[in-house]
Design a protein around this motif. Structure first.
Motif, PDB file in Angstrom:
ATOM      1  N   MET A 115     -67.477 -26.579 -54.984  1.00  0.00           N
ATOM      2  CA  MET A 115     -68.616 -27.234 -54.910  1.00  0.00           C
ATOM      3  C   MET A 115     -68.377 -28.484 -54.006  1.00  0.00           C
ATOM      4  SD  MET A 115     -70.572 -27.290 -58.665  1.00  0.00           S
ATOM      5  CE  MET A 115     -71.772 -28.375 -58.275  1.00  0.00           C
ATOM      6  N   GLU A 118     -68.206 -27.367 -50.339  1.00  0.00           N
ATOM      7  CA  GLU A 118     -69.287 -27.275 -49.798  1.00  0.00           C
ATOM      8  C   GLU A 118     -70.226 -28.696 -49.483  1.00  0.00           C
ATOM      9  OE1 GLU A 118     -70.586 -24.554 -48.384  1.00  0.00           O
ATOM     10  OE2 GLU A 118     -68.768 -23.615 -48.986  1.00  0.00           O
ATOM     11  N   ALA A 119     -70.151 -29.455 -50.630  1.00  0.00           N
ATOM     12  CA  ALA A 119     -70.757 -30.832 -50.381  1.00  0.00           C
ATOM     13  C   ALA A 119     -70.360 -31.275 -49.057  1.00  0.00           C
ATOM     14  CB  ALA A 119     -70.466 -31.387 -51.829  1.00  0.00           C
ATOM     15  N   ARG A 122     -72.231 -29.436 -46.231  1.00  0.00           N
ATOM     16  CA  ARG A 122     -73.608 -29.475 -46.218  1.00  0.00           C
ATOM     17  C   ARG A 122     -74.444 -30.978 -46.445  1.00  0.00           C
ATOM     18  NH1 ARG A 122     -75.054 -25.095 -50.663  1.00  0.00           N
ATOM     19  NH2 ARG A 122     -77.154 -25.682 -49.976  1.00  0.00           N
ATOM     20  N   LEU A 222     -75.471 -25.965 -54.672  1.00  0.00           N
ATOM     21  CA  LEU A 222     -73.928 -25.990 -54.448  1.00  0.00           C
ATOM     22  C   LEU A 222     -73.515 -25.039 -55.592  1.00  0.00           C
ATOM     23  CD1 LEU A 222     -73.285 -29.694 -53.964  1.00  0.00           C
ATOM     24  CD2 LEU A 222     -72.933 -27.997 -52.342  1.00  0.00           C
TER      25      LEU A 222
END
Length: 523
Positions: A115, A118-119, A122, A222
């Motif tokens: 997570m 990806e945070a 994105r 996420l």
């Protein structure tokens, strides 16, 4: 000598030493001596004025971020209740407990790591913390029967976002304790994903965070991306076996509920072997009879740090301080709430008290009377589960596990503090008071939240923002009078489940009961 005089003296010493060091006629030896003449007073004074810090050597408090084995402490007169814990199977199998804790820690290390990655890609500016905060009954030592449920807080930060918190009002214009809306002070500086995900709500020239969309379109998104990848790996690893594993999620304010479905001959033990392959894939970057079915549930709660509050550790009467982290969690309204205006429903944050709750239970590990209260709380949680699952008893529609935890805090406060003068003989006595406090609350239709607007909170946390709130929050306020009537009838069956395991009202100290009754404004 006051602080001003000390600082003036130090300033004079510094000037003298500075001149001496720069003077050519002084030798290096004299310079060194002069330097020490100023360093030693500085060290002594800084030690004298420095705020004490917690130096906890006791292992029961030191492992602040560990899962805690369920509390089990009995007094000399508790033989009957001790035997009852054993044959009623209230306690948890130690092997199941250890395996469950291991799985939760290992799977969340994978999930949160993904997570976080990806945070960064994105949602630039959303920084997810590396250390989860364990909370809930599995962290506090209050778990009964089923060890397969765990709660954690996922800290996050909003980089370069300036915010202020606004109070939330009910339909009558009264402040609702513990809730707030987060106002963005620099909305024009936010990255584009804020508007793309519809995270901003404009109201009368002010910009607020939409917590419902933040929860669903950012954090749940996420988690979904990570979950899908993990499920693909699990499916591939078990394609030639009869084992089945899957990770599913749901969003229930304020949690991201993660459920691990296990279908395997060896249950959770088999899943620990699979975890090794998952860790190879995600952490280390490497390649890839009768069956038991069970679910392991994890409530992951995103929270933004609001403050780190410090208090004297007066519950142990020591000259040191404890720190309580205070987080804001997204508490958007997921069902009709007659107290909160509809337009505010998607904007709500809750000022979480979990950091304070953990502090109370951690300190209680060194106090026998408080451990008796916690053991009694576990017994009552078991009784509530038993009486509401096997009958049509309506007590469970009013009284929940979190209500019992708040009553546990009241028992600790009114029965054991100050600890030099207030002691309990064992769990049997503690359970008697606990039951009486439940009865009084149901009769009054009132159970004030332990933290919000509690004037007695200063006995534990002097100067706390919660204790300084002017409004109390009645945890029974959402129930109709008819529901409360049915709950009072169900309470009688609840008591019968515990016959012989607690002291009756006439065996208890009326003065201690009166403290709680007065808090309910019954006397």
């Amino acid at each position: 000598m006051d602080s001003a005089m000390v600082l003036t003296s130090l300033k004079t010493m510094v000037e003298c030493v500075h001149k001496a060091i720069n003077a050519d006629e002084h030798t290096w030896l004299i310079k060194v001596v002069l330097v020490f003449l100023i360093l030693i007073p500085l060290m002594l004074i800084s030690k004298r004025w420095r705020k004490p810090v917690v130096n906890i050597k006791d292992k029961r408090i030191e492992n602040f971020e560990e899962w805690r084995k369920p509390v089990l402490r009995f007094g000399d007169e508790d033989k009957r209740i001790r035997d009852f814990f054993r044959y009623a199977h209230i306690d948890i199998d130690q092997e199941d407990w250890a395996v469950s804790c291991e799985i939760v820690d290992r799977i969340l290390k994978i999930v949160v790591s993904e997570m976080r990655k990806e945070a960064i890609k994105r949602f630039p500016g959303l920084a997810i913390g590396k250390t989860l905060r364990k909370q809930g009954s599995s962290r506090e030592g209050l778990k009964v029967c089923d060890p397969l449920e765990f709660d954690l807080l996922l800290p996050f930060f909003l980089e370069n976002v300036k915010t202020n918190n606004d109070a939330v009002f009910d339909y009558n214009g009264c402040i609702i304790p513990g809730l707030f809306k987060m106002k963005i002070m620099n909305p024009d500086k936010l990255p584009s994903w804020w508007r793309k995900c519809e995270l901003l709500y404009e109201e009368r020239g002010k910009t607020y965070i939409n917590t419902s969309n933040f929860h669903k379109k950012v954090f749940a998104s996420l988690l979904d991306q990570t979950r899908e990848g993990i499920n693909k790996v699990l499916k591939k690893l078990t394609e030639n076996t009869n084992d089945e594993y899957a990770v599913v999620r749901s969003v229930i304010s304020p949690s991201l509920k993660i459920t691990i479905h296990v279908h395997s001959e060896n249950g959770l033990k088999s899943f620990t072997n699979i975890l090794g392959f998952l860790e190879d894939r995600y952490v280390r970057g490497e390649g890839f009879p009768v069956y038991k079915e069970m679910d392991l549930e994890i409530d992951l709660v995103p929270g933004i740090l609001l403050s780190i509050d410090e208090f004297p550790k007066n519950m142990l009467n020591r000259n040191s301080f404890i720190s309580c982290e205070r987080y804001g969690v997204m508490k958007w309204v997921n069902k009709k709430n007659h107290h909160i205006p509809k337009q505010d429903g998607d904007l709500i944050w809750r000022n979480s008290t979990c950091g304070y709750e953990k502090c109370i239970f951690d300190i209680a590990q060194k106090n026998s009377s408080q451990l008796y209260v916690m053991t009694a709380c576990r017994l009552l949680k078991w009784a509530l589960r038993k009486v509401t699952s096997s009958t049509n008893n309506q007590l469970g529609s009013v009284l929940k596990s979190y209500h019992l935890k708040n009553l546990c805090f009241y028992c600790i406060l009114f029965l054991t503090i100050p600890f030099e003068r207030k002691r309990l003989s064992g769990v049997t006595e503690a359970t008697g008071y606990f039951i009486e406090f439940i009865r009084l609350s149901l009769e009054a239709g009132n159970l004030p939240h332990f933290f919000h607007g509690n004037p007695c909170l200063s006995d534990i946390f002097p100067g706390s923002v919660f204790g300084e709130e002017k409004t109390k929050y009645n945890m029974f306020a959402m129930n109709s009078e008819e529901t409360l009537v049915q709950a009072r009838l169900g309470f009688k069956d609840f008591k019968r489940t515990l016959d012989g395991l607690y002291l009756e009202r006439d065996q208890l100290d009326y003065k201690k009961i009166k403290l709680f009754a007065c808090h309910l404004h019954l006397q």
